[in-house]
Design an enzyme around this catalytic site. Structure first.
Site, PDB file in Angstrom:
ATOM      1  N   GLU A 177       0.817  -1.224   0.000  1.00 24.83           N
ATOM      2  CA  GLU A 177       0.000   0.000   0.000  1.00 24.83           C
ATOM      3  C   GLU A 177       0.846   1.268   0.000  1.00 24.83           C
ATOM      4  O   GLU A 177       1.219   1.764   1.057  1.00 24.83           O
ATOM      5  CB  GLU A 177      -0.936   0.005   1.231  1.00 24.83           C
ATOM      6  N   LYS A 219      -2.316  -2.113  -3.289  1.00 26.74           N
ATOM      7  CA  LYS A 219      -3.379  -1.285  -2.684  1.00 26.74           C
ATOM      8  C   LYS A 219      -3.016   0.180  -2.864  1.00 26.74           C
ATOM      9  O   LYS A 219      -2.365   0.777  -2.002  1.00 26.74           O
ATOM     10  CB  LYS A 219      -3.526  -1.643  -1.204  1.00 26.74           C
TER      11      LYS A 219
HETATM   12  P1  13P Z   1      -9.112   4.024   4.081  1.00 20.95           P
HETATM   13  O1  13P Z   1      -9.964   3.223   3.127  1.00 20.95           O
HETATM   14  O2  13P Z   1      -9.910   4.640   5.204  1.00 20.95           O
HETATM   15  O3  13P Z   1      -8.205   4.981   3.392  1.00 20.95           O
HETATM   16  O4  13P Z   1      -8.165   2.993   4.821  1.00 20.95           O
HETATM   17  C1  13P Z   1      -7.476   2.066   4.054  1.00 20.95           C
HETATM   18  C2  13P Z   1      -6.346   1.569   4.832  1.00 20.95           C
HETATM   19  O5  13P Z   1      -6.236   0.397   5.056  1.00 20.95           O
HETATM   20  C3  13P Z   1      -5.319   2.525   5.308  1.00 20.95           C
HETATM   21  O6  13P Z   1      -4.140   1.837   5.606  1.00 20.95           O
END
Ligand code: 13P
Length: 341
Positions: A177, A219
């Site tokens: 991510e 992600k």
């Molecule tokens: P949000 O969808 O609230 O951005 O959170 C995703 C997430 O896992 C942040 O690390």
């Protein structure tokens, strides 16, 4: 590392138009969200809330995997059933957030680098023995006229790749991510340029660290104008900018892309995901899914307010967002789905 097993798990996480539910807020973040709504910031309140989520009837029809945090993966339902078992029983794969947070980056004012590599191999072994099959690591990239710096992008990309390699060594699928933040007044084009540079750097590092691209999930953020930017593009413009950026930067070997929501409303996140799947249906080599936290949970949290008597209504709200996002994966979401609820 069993490459086939990793690939199978990664594909299961994005199969059947389902997506991931991120419920891995750190204790400080969870407490902040509770405090805003007057909910007590205690271990028990956090446990109650997480039990509400994992026991939502029919959740497994829409959600393939749930990402927990260190506290939650060790907790049980009131009747003593471990959360991991409760999830497994309804067909939801358990994931675990393993980074230890983004910290101020030395020599880089305004920028952060994510920590958590020390001891990670041992922690992954423990989480995998507890039943986790995938994990998550989040890097944050701030944008303004002068940021991000190459130093910040490279340090975070390398940490993501080292995390991913350790994860795969343990047989767990890494959810990678790199989040380009929405804060600020930057334009959609600037977000697009930064996101492309970040993703290219991340995939370069994944290659250097011998990460198997078929055994991972990306992600990313959607490509969006900053929250304070005077020009806010339409849903279709956001969809086109996002998918075109991903097509330029994400190799076809990656089985799935699951977006974070980043502070968008639940409705907008669903509408944008829907437009992407609708407009690019046959042109994408990967599944385009979701891994939302706020865009799935926020309405439920606002209904629950820490009161057991509100739990059923909160679960309906959670399920509604999960249902809308599954529809968005098919390109079948419409605003009427919100009114019907
Ligand atoms: P949000 O969808 O609230 O951005 O959170 C995703 C997430 O896992 C942040 O690390």
């Amino acid at each position: 590392m069993n490459a086939e097993e990793l690939n199978r798990t990664a594909r299961m996480l994005v199969t059947d138009h389902k997506g991931l539910l991120a419920m891995d807020e750190s204790n400080p973040t969870c407490n902040k969200r509770f405090a805003r709504l007057g909910i007590p910031q205690t271990v028990e309140a956090r446990r109650d809330y997480r039990e509400l989520i994992v026991t939502t009837p029919s959740l497994g029809e829409y959600i393939s995997g749930a990402i927990l945090c260190d506290e939650t993966i060790r907790q049980t339902k009131k009747d003593g059933t471990p959360f991991v078992q409760a999830l497994t029983e309804v067909g939801i794969i358990t994931g675990i957030k393993v980074d230890t947070g983004a910290k101020d980056m030395a020599g880089h004012p305004g920028e952060m680098v994510t920590e958590g590599l020390d001891g990670l191999r041992d922690r992954l072994r423990e989480f995998s023995q507890m039943g986790a099959h995938f994990s998550k690591w989040r890097a944050v990239i701030a944008v303004n006229d002068r940021l991000p710096s190459r130093g910040c992008i490279e340090a975070n990309a390398q940490a993501l790749a080292r995390y991913a390699a350790l994860c795969q060594e343990r047989g767990m699928v890494p959810v990678i991510e790199p989040e380009v933040l929405m804060d600020g007044d930057h334009t959609l084009q600037r977000c697009c340029d930064v996101t492309e540079e970040v993703l290219r750097t991340v995939f370069d590092q994944l290659y250097r660290q011998s990460v198997n691209l078929q055994g991972m999930i990306l992600k990313p953020n959607m490509v969006l104008p900053g929250l304070m930017c005077p020009t806010q593009e339409s849903v279709d413009e956001v969809a086109d900018a996002t998918v075109n950026c991903l097509l330029r930067a994400v190799p076809a070997a990656v089985p799935g892309i699951a977006f974070l929501s980043g502070g968008q409303s639940g409705e907008l996140a669903s509408a944008r995901l829907n437009a992407m799947n609708l407009r690019f249906k046959s042109r994408m080599p990967w599944e385009l899914a979701f891994s939302f936290s706020r865009a799935i949970q926020q309405p439920a949290l606002e209904i629950w307010l820490g009161q057991g008597t509100n739990a059923t209504a909160a679960q309906s709200a959670l399920l509604q967002r999960a249902r809308c996002n599954k529809a968005a994966r098919r390109g079948e979401y419409c605003t009427a789905m919100e009114i019907d609820s």
